[in-house]
Design a protein around this motif. Sequence first.
Motif, PDB file in Angstrom:
ATOM      1  N   LEU A  99       0.824  -1.213   0.000  1.00 50.28           N
ATOM      2  CA  LEU A  99       0.000   0.000   0.000  1.00 50.28           C
ATOM      3  C   LEU A  99       0.857   1.260   0.000  1.00 50.28           C
ATOM      4  CD1 LEU A  99      -3.037   0.920   0.198  1.00 50.28           C
ATOM      5  CD2 LEU A  99      -2.543   1.317   2.591  1.00 50.28           C
ATOM      6  N   GLU A 100       1.838   1.336   0.886  1.00 52.51           N
ATOM      7  CA  GLU A 100       2.669   2.544   0.970  1.00 52.51           C
ATOM      8  C   GLU A 100       3.447   2.773  -0.318  1.00 52.51           C
ATOM      9  OE1 GLU A 100       3.248   2.348   5.805  1.00 52.51           O
ATOM     10  OE2 GLU A 100       5.016   2.556   4.539  1.00 52.51           O
ATOM     11  N   GLY A 101       4.018   1.717  -0.864  1.00 53.14           N
ATOM     12  CA  GLY A 101       4.780   1.841  -2.110  1.00 53.14           C
ATOM     13  C   GLY A 101       3.908   2.245  -3.286  1.00 53.14           C
ATOM     14  N   THR A 102       2.718   1.669  -3.354  1.00 51.52           N
ATOM     15  CA  THR A 102       1.799   2.015  -4.442  1.00 51.52           C
ATOM     16  C   THR A 102       1.335   3.458  -4.324  1.00 51.52           C
ATOM     17  OG1 THR A 102       1.072  -0.292  -4.586  1.00 51.52           O
ATOM     18  CG2 THR A 102      -0.345   1.365  -5.604  1.00 51.52           C
TER      19      THR A 102
ATOM     20  N   MET B 169      -6.055  -0.545  -1.515  1.00 50.78           N
ATOM     21  CA  MET B 169      -6.345  -1.166  -0.227  1.00 50.78           C
ATOM     22  C   MET B 169      -5.522  -2.420  -0.048  1.00 50.78           C
ATOM     23  SD  MET B 169     -10.082  -2.616   0.918  1.00 50.78           S
ATOM     24  CE  MET B 169     -10.539  -2.547   2.622  1.00 50.78           C
ATOM     25  N   TYR B 170      -4.996  -2.610   1.136  1.00 51.19           N
ATOM     26  CA  TYR B 170      -4.493  -3.926   1.517  1.00 51.19           C
ATOM     27  C   TYR B 170      -5.664  -4.588   2.224  1.00 51.19           C
ATOM     28  CZ  TYR B 170      -2.127  -7.853   3.434  1.00 51.19           C
ATOM     29  OH  TYR B 170      -1.776  -9.147   3.726  1.00 51.19           O
ATOM     30  N   ASN B 171      -6.104  -5.735   1.700  1.00 48.84           N
ATOM     31  CA  ASN B 171      -7.319  -6.376   2.184  1.00 48.84           C
ATOM     32  C   ASN B 171      -7.055  -7.861   2.361  1.00 48.84           C
ATOM     33  OD1 ASN B 171      -9.831  -7.840   2.116  1.00 48.84           O
ATOM     34  ND2 ASN B 171     -10.828  -5.994   1.349  1.00 48.84           N
ATOM     35  N   ARG B 172      -6.970  -8.320   3.601  1.00 53.40           N
ATOM     36  CA  ARG B 172      -6.657  -9.727   3.861  1.00 53.40           C
ATOM     37  C   ARG B 172      -7.710 -10.668   3.300  1.00 53.40           C
ATOM     38  NH1 ARG B 172      -8.023  -9.901  10.302  1.00 53.40           N
ATOM     39  NH2 ARG B 172     -10.259  -9.893   9.969  1.00 53.40           N
ATOM     40  N   HIS B 173      -8.979 -10.245   3.248  1.00 50.80           N
ATOM     41  CA  HIS B 173     -10.020 -11.110   2.683  1.00 50.80           C
ATOM     42  C   HIS B 173      -9.776 -11.355   1.199  1.00 50.80           C
ATOM     43  CE1 HIS B 173     -12.521 -11.519   6.157  1.00 50.80           C
ATOM     44  NE2 HIS B 173     -12.795 -10.234   6.239  1.00 50.80           N
ATOM     45  N   TYR B 174      -9.324 -10.336   0.487  1.00 53.70           N
ATOM     46  CA  TYR B 174      -9.043 -10.513  -0.935  1.00 53.70           C
ATOM     47  C   TYR B 174      -7.999 -11.609  -1.121  1.00 53.70           C
ATOM     48  CZ  TYR B 174      -7.826  -9.725  -5.739  1.00 53.70           C
ATOM     49  OH  TYR B 174      -7.588  -9.921  -7.083  1.00 53.70           O
ATOM     50  N   LEU B 175      -6.952 -11.568  -0.324  1.00 49.54           N
ATOM     51  CA  LEU B 175      -5.905 -12.578  -0.445  1.00 49.54           C
ATOM     52  C   LEU B 175      -6.421 -13.958  -0.107  1.00 49.54           C
ATOM     53  CD1 LEU B 175      -2.914 -10.581   1.059  1.00 49.54           C
ATOM     54  CD2 LEU B 175      -3.381 -11.074  -1.352  1.00 49.54           C
TER      55      LEU B 175
ATOM     56  N   ARG C 195      -8.469   0.441   8.838  1.00 47.22           N
ATOM     57  CA  ARG C 195      -9.917   0.234   8.948  1.00 47.22           C
ATOM     58  C   ARG C 195     -10.251  -0.949   9.846  1.00 47.22           C
ATOM     59  NH1 ARG C 195     -12.039   4.925   6.936  1.00 47.22           N
ATOM     60  NH2 ARG C 195     -11.079   5.395   4.938  1.00 47.22           N
ATOM     61  N   GLY C 196      -9.253  -1.562  10.412  1.00 44.40           N
ATOM     62  CA  GLY C 196      -9.404  -2.776  11.211  1.00 44.40           C
ATOM     63  C   GLY C 196      -8.259  -3.691  10.850  1.00 44.40           C
ATOM     64  N   GLU C 197      -8.010  -4.692  11.663  1.00 42.26           N
ATOM     65  CA  GLU C 197      -6.866  -5.573  11.436  1.00 42.26           C
ATOM     66  C   GLU C 197      -6.914  -6.200  10.044  1.00 42.26           C
ATOM     67  OE1 GLU C 197      -6.163  -8.326  14.616  1.00 42.26           O
ATOM     68  OE2 GLU C 197      -4.896  -9.572  13.332  1.00 42.26           O
ATOM     69  N   GLY C 198      -5.889  -5.941   9.261  1.00 44.35           N
ATOM     70  CA  GLY C 198      -5.807  -6.510   7.915  1.00 44.35           C
ATOM     71  C   GLY C 198      -6.495  -5.699   6.841  1.00 44.35           C
ATOM     72  N   PHE C 199      -6.992  -4.499   7.172  1.00 46.57           N
ATOM     73  CA  PHE C 199      -7.709  -3.661   6.219  1.00 46.57           C
ATOM     74  C   PHE C 199      -7.178  -2.234   6.310  1.00 46.57           C
ATOM     75  CE2 PHE C 199     -10.638  -6.981   5.413  1.00 46.57           C
ATOM     76  CZ  PHE C 199     -10.823  -7.616   6.629  1.00 46.57           C
ATOM     77  N   VAL C 200      -6.418  -1.832   5.308  1.00 47.98           N
ATOM     78  CA  VAL C 200      -5.828  -0.499   5.293  1.00 47.98           C
ATOM     79  C   VAL C 200      -6.112   0.125   3.932  1.00 47.98           C
ATOM     80  CG1 VAL C 200      -3.726   0.849   5.657  1.00 47.98           C
ATOM     81  CG2 VAL C 200      -3.987  -1.362   6.795  1.00 47.98           C
ATOM     82  N   THR C 201      -6.594   1.361   3.908  1.00 48.71           N
ATOM     83  CA  THR C 201      -6.966   2.018   2.660  1.00 48.71           C
ATOM     84  C   THR C 201      -6.248   3.346   2.476  1.00 48.71           C
ATOM     85  OG1 THR C 201      -8.817   3.258   3.602  1.00 48.71           O
ATOM     86  CG2 THR C 201      -9.299   1.039   2.786  1.00 48.71           C
ATOM     87  N   ALA C 202      -6.254   3.798   1.250  1.00 49.48           N
ATOM     88  CA  ALA C 202      -5.836   5.152   0.874  1.00 49.48           C
ATOM     89  C   ALA C 202      -6.493   5.421  -0.475  1.00 49.48           C
ATOM     90  CB  ALA C 202      -4.317   5.272   0.769  1.00 49.48           C
TER      91      ALA C 202
END
Length: 136
Positions: A84-87, A125-131, A105-112
């Motif tokens: 996320l930060e690099g992108t 978004m880094y989204n653990r559910h997607y993975l 946004r909660g554990e495993g969910f970070v947006t920008a």
Amino acid sequence: MLRGPATTNFWADDLDAAKRWYTDFLGLEPYFSRSGPDGRPAYHEFRVGDREHELGLIDGRFAPPGRTASEPGGALLYWHVDDLEGTLAKLLSMGATEYQPITERGEGFVTASVVDPFGNVLGIMYNRHYLDVVGR
């Protein structure tokens, strides 16, 4: 770099009415709900379609500054990214401007999100559910 949509969010000033409308439209109940810090409902999420993509409804009180309910819009599609930060840094270096900063946004969910040079809002978004869904 973009791996696929992670979550599509719609803002709603009347979250309860939006939940009912989408429940009726989709023919299913949200599979996940979260309250805000004040204990009031803040978020409802549905799994939609063959790939069970996420459609989230967020209470309008959490919308980015400047949003007006009187104009069309409000959808923000987040694309899953592994870094996320690099992108975000790459997008900004290419002339995008920050729309929303990196937000947990909660554990495993970070947006920008950014506004591209053409005026479009792009969510990442880094989204653990997607993975979990794609098997990494």
